[in-house]
Design an enzyme around this catalytic site. Structure first.
Site, PDB file in Angstrom:
ATOM      1  N   HIS A  40       0.807  -1.267  -0.006  1.00 47.37           N
ATOM      2  CA  HIS A  40       0.126   0.089  -0.095  1.00 47.37           C
ATOM      3  C   HIS A  40       1.016   1.282   0.027  1.00 47.37           C
ATOM      4  O   HIS A  40       2.033   1.299   0.648  1.00 47.37           O
ATOM      5  CB  HIS A  40      -1.144   0.077   1.236  1.00 47.37           C
ATOM      6  CG  HIS A  40      -0.418  -0.032   2.586  1.00 47.37           C
ATOM      7  ND1 HIS A  40       0.040   1.151   3.075  1.00 47.37           N
ATOM      8  CD2 HIS A  40      -0.007  -1.172   3.338  1.00 47.37           C
ATOM      9  CE1 HIS A  40       0.845   0.923   4.567  1.00 47.37           C
ATOM     10  NE2 HIS A  40       0.285  -0.545   4.387  1.00 47.37           N
ATOM     11  N   ASP A  99      -0.219   4.433   1.106  1.00 48.10           N
ATOM     12  CA  ASP A  99      -0.655   5.261   2.131  1.00 48.10           C
ATOM     13  C   ASP A  99       0.135   5.170   3.346  1.00 48.10           C
ATOM     14  O   ASP A  99       0.630   4.155   3.540  1.00 48.10           O
ATOM     15  CB  ASP A  99      -2.135   5.534   2.390  1.00 48.10           C
ATOM     16  CG  ASP A  99      -2.625   3.955   2.926  1.00 48.10           C
ATOM     17  OD1 ASP A  99      -2.350   2.799   2.073  1.00 48.10           O
ATOM     18  OD2 ASP A  99      -3.484   3.937   3.613  1.00 48.10           O
ATOM     19  N   ASP A 109       6.578   0.838   7.145  1.00 47.12           N
ATOM     20  CA  ASP A 109       5.133   0.272   6.823  1.00 47.12           C
ATOM     21  C   ASP A 109       4.482   1.635   5.762  1.00 47.12           C
ATOM     22  O   ASP A 109       3.988   2.428   6.108  1.00 47.12           O
ATOM     23  CB  ASP A 109       4.219   0.696   8.028  1.00 47.12           C
ATOM     24  CG  ASP A 109       2.755  -0.117   8.034  1.00 47.12           C
ATOM     25  OD1 ASP A 109       2.746  -0.683   6.916  1.00 47.12           O
ATOM     26  OD2 ASP A 109       2.125   0.302   8.735  1.00 47.12           O
ATOM     27  N   GLU A 127      -5.135   1.476   2.453  1.00 47.65           N
ATOM     28  CA  GLU A 127      -4.939   0.430   3.393  1.00 47.65           C
ATOM     29  C   GLU A 127      -5.229   0.623   4.690  1.00 47.65           C
ATOM     30  O   GLU A 127      -5.715  -0.105   5.543  1.00 47.65           O
ATOM     31  CB  GLU A 127      -3.774  -0.595   3.091  1.00 47.65           C
ATOM     32  CG  GLU A 127      -3.551  -1.761   3.697  1.00 47.65           C
ATOM     33  CD  GLU A 127      -2.908  -1.809   5.255  1.00 47.65           C
ATOM     34  OE1 GLU A 127      -3.080  -2.692   5.697  1.00 47.65           O
ATOM     35  OE2 GLU A 127      -2.624  -0.744   5.663  1.00 47.65           O
ATOM     36  N   GLU A 128      -4.533   1.676   5.200  1.00 52.63           N
ATOM     37  CA  GLU A 128      -4.569   2.018   6.501  1.00 52.63           C
ATOM     38  C   GLU A 128      -6.055   2.367   7.290  1.00 52.63           C
ATOM     39  O   GLU A 128      -6.221   2.226   8.375  1.00 52.63           O
ATOM     40  CB  GLU A 128      -3.945   2.986   6.854  1.00 52.63           C
ATOM     41  CG  GLU A 128      -2.194   2.843   6.787  1.00 52.63           C
ATOM     42  CD  GLU A 128      -1.325   1.920   7.554  1.00 52.63           C
ATOM     43  OE1 GLU A 128      -2.153   1.444   8.576  1.00 52.63           O
ATOM     44  OE2 GLU A 128      -0.246   1.795   7.364  1.00 52.63           O
ATOM     45  N   GLU A 179       4.243  -6.441   3.840  1.00 53.00           N
ATOM     46  CA  GLU A 179       3.949  -5.705   5.053  1.00 53.00           C
ATOM     47  C   GLU A 179       5.392  -6.070   6.008  1.00 53.00           C
ATOM     48  O   GLU A 179       5.728  -7.347   5.774  1.00 53.00           O
ATOM     49  CB  GLU A 179       2.957  -6.091   5.805  1.00 53.00           C
ATOM     50  CG  GLU A 179       1.686  -5.678   5.299  1.00 53.00           C
ATOM     51  CD  GLU A 179       1.260  -4.250   5.727  1.00 53.00           C
ATOM     52  OE1 GLU A 179       2.154  -3.561   6.279  1.00 53.00           O
ATOM     53  OE2 GLU A 179      -0.019  -3.704   5.342  1.00 53.00           O
ATOM     54  N   HIS A 204       3.957   3.254  12.644  1.00 51.28           N
ATOM     55  CA  HIS A 204       2.764   4.101  13.260  1.00 51.28           C
ATOM     56  C   HIS A 204       3.288   5.030  14.551  1.00 51.28           C
ATOM     57  O   HIS A 204       2.780   5.396  15.359  1.00 51.28           O
ATOM     58  CB  HIS A 204       1.491   3.331  13.866  1.00 51.28           C
ATOM     59  CG  HIS A 204       0.922   2.765  12.672  1.00 51.28           C
ATOM     60  ND1 HIS A 204      -0.382   2.029  12.928  1.00 51.28           N
ATOM     61  CD2 HIS A 204       1.137   2.354  11.384  1.00 51.28           C
ATOM     62  CE1 HIS A 204      -0.841   1.433  11.774  1.00 51.28           C
ATOM     63  NE2 HIS A 204       0.096   1.462  10.785  1.00 51.28           N
TER      64      HIS A 204
END
Length: 388
Positions: A75, A77, A107, A139-140, A167, A362
């Site tokens: 992904h 984003d 990520d 995706e997030e 991932e 994150h």
């Protein structure tokens, strides 16, 4: 060779991190960059835009069109940086002691950068099986963009053999992850002076009763529900992450909103858990609320849903991924990926394997190392050799 063709994974990562693709923003500038790199190499490109025209997926393919091949999926984003104490600019890749700091470095723009760095080899290889790189958006916030990618793949005459989701797993092979169902609770009460509180519907009180029941259900599942010791959290969990309500201490709260989730083992009946909480809201709470005021309300609104992944260890894609990574073991994880959608919606067997540690994702000062990028490049190089 042009500059784009000769770039390393670190060069590409620097460019990718420089695009602020937090989920509520457009990712089109990053997609333009991907198209520029991969189009120059002769990849077959398919851009799949969302309804707003502000977001897009990209499918890039190398090799024959009449044979089944493999997907490398990631992904574009990233999560927000608001409120996080970064020591460097999160959208300007910064290297210190072999660590590459930036939002999305782990990520999961590190994996995307490795795919781009290895794309010239894909283009030059005598591929017998095609290789496809799938870049998705959002995706997030619920694995939104990949659903259109899977729909597109479903219309292909030749279905892919398998999918590798990049991932961050420290290049370990992950065969299973949990399902997720998330909801927003919207509680509407009736305001009034707190000295006469029993005459009004306190939205915060009734929300609290709901969340106590959610916690009770979570404890019950933890104590008596199914367990799978291969997961880092070996049982289904409940969680409340946000709550807000009320205006002042001396006013009975008219409104309260909260958000909660289930993260369920792949084959657990998460619908039954959600139905239990819906019934509790309607029968235990709403009836009492409306006995005080017919205008009171308690609604649960779905926010996000994706299925779990549960790929059998004997599946060809698992056997291949272990061979490529030089491993014999596999793991299961509590966090979610797009793998469950590829597997359960698209019918494409999937595994998760990518560079970096999910424990850094994150957070402020997210980073990936050059060594981790090199390990991912070696994995993709082995895949190219396998497909050739």
């Amino acid at each position: 060779m042009t500059d784009k063709l000769s770039r390393s994974s670190v060069d590409h990562l620097r460019a990718l991190v420089g695009f602020d693709t937090v989920s509520h923003r457009s990712n089109l500038a990053l997609i333009d960059y991907l198209e520029g790199v991969l189009g120059t190499l002769g990849a077959r490109l398919l851009r799949i835009e969302d309804d707003s025209g502000e977001k897009a997926n990209l499918l890039a393919s190398f090799g024959p069109t009449d044979r089944p091949g493999y997907i490398l999926s990631g992904h574009t984003d990233v999560v927000p940086v608001d409120g996080q104490n970064w020591t460097t600019d999160p959208f300007d890749l910064t290297e210190r002691d072999g660590r590459l700091y930036g939002r999305g470095a782990t990520d999961m723009k590190g994996f995307l950068a490795c795919c781009l760095a290895m794309a010239p080899k894909m283009a030059a290889a005598p591929l017998r099986s095609p290789l496809h790189i799938a870049f998705s958006y959002d995706e997030e916030v619920g694995c939104l963009g990949v659903r259109d990618i899977i729909k597109t793949l479903g219309a292909w005459d030749v279905k892919p053999l398998g999918c590798i989701i990049g991932e961050p797993t420290s290049m370990q092979i992950v065969t299973s992850h949990k399902a997720k169902r998330a909801f927003r609770g919207v509680v509407t009460g009736t305001p009034g002076h707190s000295s006469r509180a029993p005459n009004f519907v306190n939205a915060v009180d009734f929300a609290a009763e709901f969340l106590v029941e959610l916690r009770r259900l979570g404890r019950e599942i933890e104590e008596t529900g199914p367990r799978d010791p291969l997961f880092d959290v070996p049982f289904t969990t409940t969680h409340v992450g946000l709550i807000e309500g009320g205006e002042a201490l001396n006013i009975v709260p008219e409104n309260c909103r909260f958000e909660f989730e289930f993260r369920a083992l792949p084959n657990e009946d998460v619908d039954a858990m959600a139905a239990h909480m819906q019934q509790f809201a309607e029968t235990e709470l709403l009836a009492r609320m409306q006995a005080i005021s017919p205008h009171a309300d308690f609604r649960l609104e779905p926010i996000m849903s994706y299925p779990g992944l549960d790929t059998a260890p004997e599946e060809d894609i698992v056997v291949l991924a272990k061979k490529l990574a030089g491993r014999n073991d596999h793991q299961k994880v509590a966090y979610g990926t797009e793998g469950g959608l590829f597997s359960k919606t698209g019918g494409i067997p999937a595994v998760v394997c990518g560079p970096g540690d999910i424990g850094r994702a994150h957070k402020a000062d997210e980073y990936i190392t050059r060594h981790e990028l090199a390990a991912c490049e070696a994995f993709i190089d082995a895949l190219i050799a396998h497909a050739s």
